[in-house]
Design a protein around this motif. Structure first.
Motif, PDB file in Angstrom:
ATOM      1  N   UNK A  78     -25.300  40.496 -18.020  1.00 27.47           N
ATOM      2  CA  UNK A  78     -26.444  40.365 -17.201  1.00 27.47           C
ATOM      3  C   UNK A  78     -25.927  39.682 -15.641  1.00 27.47           C
ATOM      4  N   UNK A  79     -26.403  40.403 -14.876  1.00 24.63           N
ATOM      5  CA  UNK A  79     -26.272  39.859 -13.361  1.00 24.63           C
ATOM      6  C   UNK A  79     -27.256  38.615 -12.763  1.00 24.63           C
ATOM      7  N   UNK A  80     -26.460  37.690 -12.193  1.00 23.42           N
ATOM      8  CA  UNK A  80     -27.212  36.448 -12.022  1.00 23.42           C
ATOM      9  C   UNK A  80     -27.081  36.338 -10.585  1.00 23.42           C
ATOM     10  N   UNK A  81     -26.079  36.722  -9.837  1.00 22.04           N
ATOM     11  CA  UNK A  81     -26.041  36.996  -8.318  1.00 22.04           C
ATOM     12  C   UNK A  81     -25.915  38.516  -7.995  1.00 22.04           C
ATOM     13  N   UNK A  82     -26.643  38.872  -7.176  1.00 24.12           N
ATOM     14  CA  UNK A  82     -26.535  40.203  -6.704  1.00 24.12           C
ATOM     15  C   UNK A  82     -26.820  40.326  -5.307  1.00 24.12           C
ATOM     16  N   UNK A  83     -25.708  40.739  -4.511  1.00 29.22           N
ATOM     17  CA  UNK A  83     -25.649  41.229  -2.938  1.00 29.22           C
ATOM     18  C   UNK A  83     -25.812  42.527  -2.864  1.00 29.22           C
ATOM     19  N   UNK A  84     -26.707  43.059  -2.134  1.00 27.67           N
ATOM     20  CA  UNK A  84     -26.834  44.720  -1.847  1.00 27.67           C
ATOM     21  C   UNK A  84     -26.812  44.791  -0.488  1.00 27.67           C
ATOM     22  N   UNK A  85     -25.578  45.381  -0.024  1.00 23.60           N
ATOM     23  CA  UNK A  85     -25.390  45.740   1.362  1.00 23.60           C
ATOM     24  C   UNK A  85     -25.845  44.777   2.301  1.00 23.60           C
ATOM     25  N   UNK A  86     -25.423  43.523   2.246  1.00 24.26           N
ATOM     26  CA  UNK A  86     -25.663  42.375   3.048  1.00 24.26           C
ATOM     27  C   UNK A  86     -24.580  42.088   4.054  1.00 24.26           C
ATOM     28  N   UNK A  87     -25.300  42.100   5.359  1.00 21.26           N
ATOM     29  CA  UNK A  87     -24.756  41.941   6.657  1.00 21.26           C
ATOM     30  C   UNK A  87     -25.405  40.556   7.035  1.00 21.26           C
ATOM     31  N   UNK A  88     -24.796  39.750   8.031  1.00 22.95           N
ATOM     32  CA  UNK A  88     -24.826  38.428   8.923  1.00 22.95           C
ATOM     33  C   UNK A  88     -24.239  38.373  10.022  1.00 22.95           C
ATOM     34  N   UNK A  89     -24.863  38.215  11.093  1.00 22.84           N
ATOM     35  CA  UNK A  89     -24.194  37.902  12.388  1.00 22.84           C
ATOM     36  C   UNK A  89     -24.619  36.670  12.962  1.00 22.84           C
ATOM     37  N   UNK A  90     -23.947  36.047  14.066  1.00 18.10           N
ATOM     38  CA  UNK A  90     -24.228  34.919  14.655  1.00 18.10           C
ATOM     39  C   UNK A  90     -23.899  35.106  16.139  1.00 18.10           C
ATOM     40  N   UNK A  91     -24.772  34.448  16.966  1.00 20.80           N
ATOM     41  CA  UNK A  91     -24.316  34.497  18.377  1.00 20.80           C
ATOM     42  C   UNK A  91     -23.664  33.211  18.824  1.00 20.80           C
ATOM     43  N   UNK A  92     -22.416  33.659  19.520  1.00 22.09           N
ATOM     44  CA  UNK A  92     -21.626  32.381  20.139  1.00 22.09           C
ATOM     45  C   UNK A  92     -21.474  32.710  21.596  1.00 22.09           C
ATOM     46  N   UNK A  93     -22.480  32.130  22.415  1.00 20.52           N
ATOM     47  CA  UNK A  93     -22.543  32.360  23.952  1.00 20.52           C
ATOM     48  C   UNK A  93     -22.765  33.791  24.043  1.00 20.52           C
ATOM     49  N   UNK A  94     -22.293  34.679  24.692  1.00 20.33           N
ATOM     50  CA  UNK A  94     -22.498  36.194  24.935  1.00 20.33           C
ATOM     51  C   UNK A  94     -21.915  36.997  23.785  1.00 20.33           C
ATOM     52  N   UNK A  95     -20.982  36.392  22.956  1.00 21.14           N
ATOM     53  CA  UNK A  95     -20.315  37.006  21.861  1.00 21.14           C
ATOM     54  C   UNK A  95     -21.066  36.946  20.583  1.00 21.14           C
ATOM     55  N   UNK A  96     -20.895  38.088  19.932  1.00 20.45           N
ATOM     56  CA  UNK A  96     -21.633  38.388  18.548  1.00 20.45           C
ATOM     57  C   UNK A  96     -20.618  38.362  17.597  1.00 20.45           C
ATOM     58  N   UNK A  97     -20.686  37.392  16.470  1.00 22.92           N
ATOM     59  CA  UNK A  97     -19.760  37.284  15.381  1.00 22.92           C
ATOM     60  C   UNK A  97     -20.561  37.899  14.143  1.00 22.92           C
ATOM     61  N   UNK A  98     -19.683  38.730  13.491  1.00 19.93           N
ATOM     62  CA  UNK A  98     -20.407  39.207  12.134  1.00 19.93           C
ATOM     63  C   UNK A  98     -19.536  38.766  10.994  1.00 19.93           C
ATOM     64  N   UNK A  99     -19.500  37.567  10.338  1.00 27.87           N
ATOM     65  CA  UNK A  99     -18.780  37.250   9.347  1.00 27.87           C
ATOM     66  C   UNK A  99     -18.930  38.377   7.958  1.00 27.87           C
ATOM     67  N   UNK A 100     -19.942  38.970   7.906  1.00 26.67           N
ATOM     68  CA  UNK A 100     -20.231  39.601   6.584  1.00 26.67           C
ATOM     69  C   UNK A 100     -20.711  41.036   6.889  1.00 26.67           C
TER      70      UNK A 100
END
Length: 230
Positions: free
Chosen positions: A1-23
């Motif tokens: 049975x699945x207990x952790x399920x990430x589906x098409x997850x994206x996450x970005x952060x802004x660092x000044x004018x730069x956008x960082x997308x770790x996922x």
């Protein structure tokens, strides 16, 4: 049975004018009782992924479902309640409160649950026994070794009987002998208590204690073909 399920997850952060997308559109499924380790270079999204599974961060896109609950749209109060009942967190630097004894540090998460004082006492004593520190219950962090402090941190992570424990470099601040002891402890707790664990580490030997090893790079999980030598 699945207990952790990430589906098409994206996450970005802004660092000044730069956008960082770790996922970037990450999928992940972890089954109940599984022990998964997560490796990858610095800045590749490992801690971000832990924070998403823990409900500390929200994804920009996709779904994060943990222990049957979609965390994506829960408000802060409901997230706090969910986290108290379902999640344990093991830190690299222990994060113990210096003015509290080992017993009191372990007891803290139980204060957020609807338990009687007897039930809290039973859980704390069981958790300390599970990590081999029953005789140190009345000691303060300054009276403990680094390995003992980490054992207290592990006891605190499991005291509320969480469905998932996440560990962020749990051996990163320990010497090699103590690190090995903590590795064996995590393996034993996973096996004997059937606790689902997701652990971030930079150490390949530590990663190998898990039943499944994953590697993140540039926001994506590497496949077996990516990791195969040329």
């Amino acid at each position: 049975m699945s207990i952790v399920n990430l589906q098409q997850v994206s996450k970005s952060f802004s660092k000044g004018e730069e956008v960082i997308t770790p996922l970037r559109e990450v999928d992940l499924e972890i089954h109940a009782g599984e022990f998964v380790s997560l490796m990858g270079p610095s800045g590749t999204g490992k801690s971000t992924l832990l924070n998403l599974v823990s409900g500390i961060d929200r994804p920009d896109a996709g779904k994060v479902i943990v222990a049957g609950t979609d965390l994506t749209h829960l408000n802060r109060n409901r997230l706090a309640d969910w986290r108290a009942a379902n999640l344990g967190y093991i830190f690299q630097t222990h994060n113990l409160i210096p003015v509290l004894t080992a017993y009191e540090n372990v007891e803290l998460p139980t204060l957020l649950l609807k338990l009687t004082s007897k039930q809290r006492r039973e859980r704390v004593n069981l958790a300390l026994a599970a990590v081999g520190l029953s005789e140190r219950a009345g000691h303060y962090p300054r009276q403990l070794s680094g390995g003992q402090e980490q054992r207290v941190g592990i006891a605190r992570a499991i005291v509320a009987h969480p469905k998932v424990v996440v560990a962020d470099e749990p051996t990163g601040s320990l010497d090699s002998e103590t690190s090995e002891q903590i590795q064996h402890l995590l393996q034993r707790l996973n096996r004997e208590l059937n606790i689902t664990m997701l652990m971030v580490t930079h150490d390949r030997e530590v990663a190998a204690i898990a039943s499944r090893q994953l590697t993140l790079d540039r926001g994506k999980f590497l496949t077996a073909e990516d990791l195969a030598p040329c």
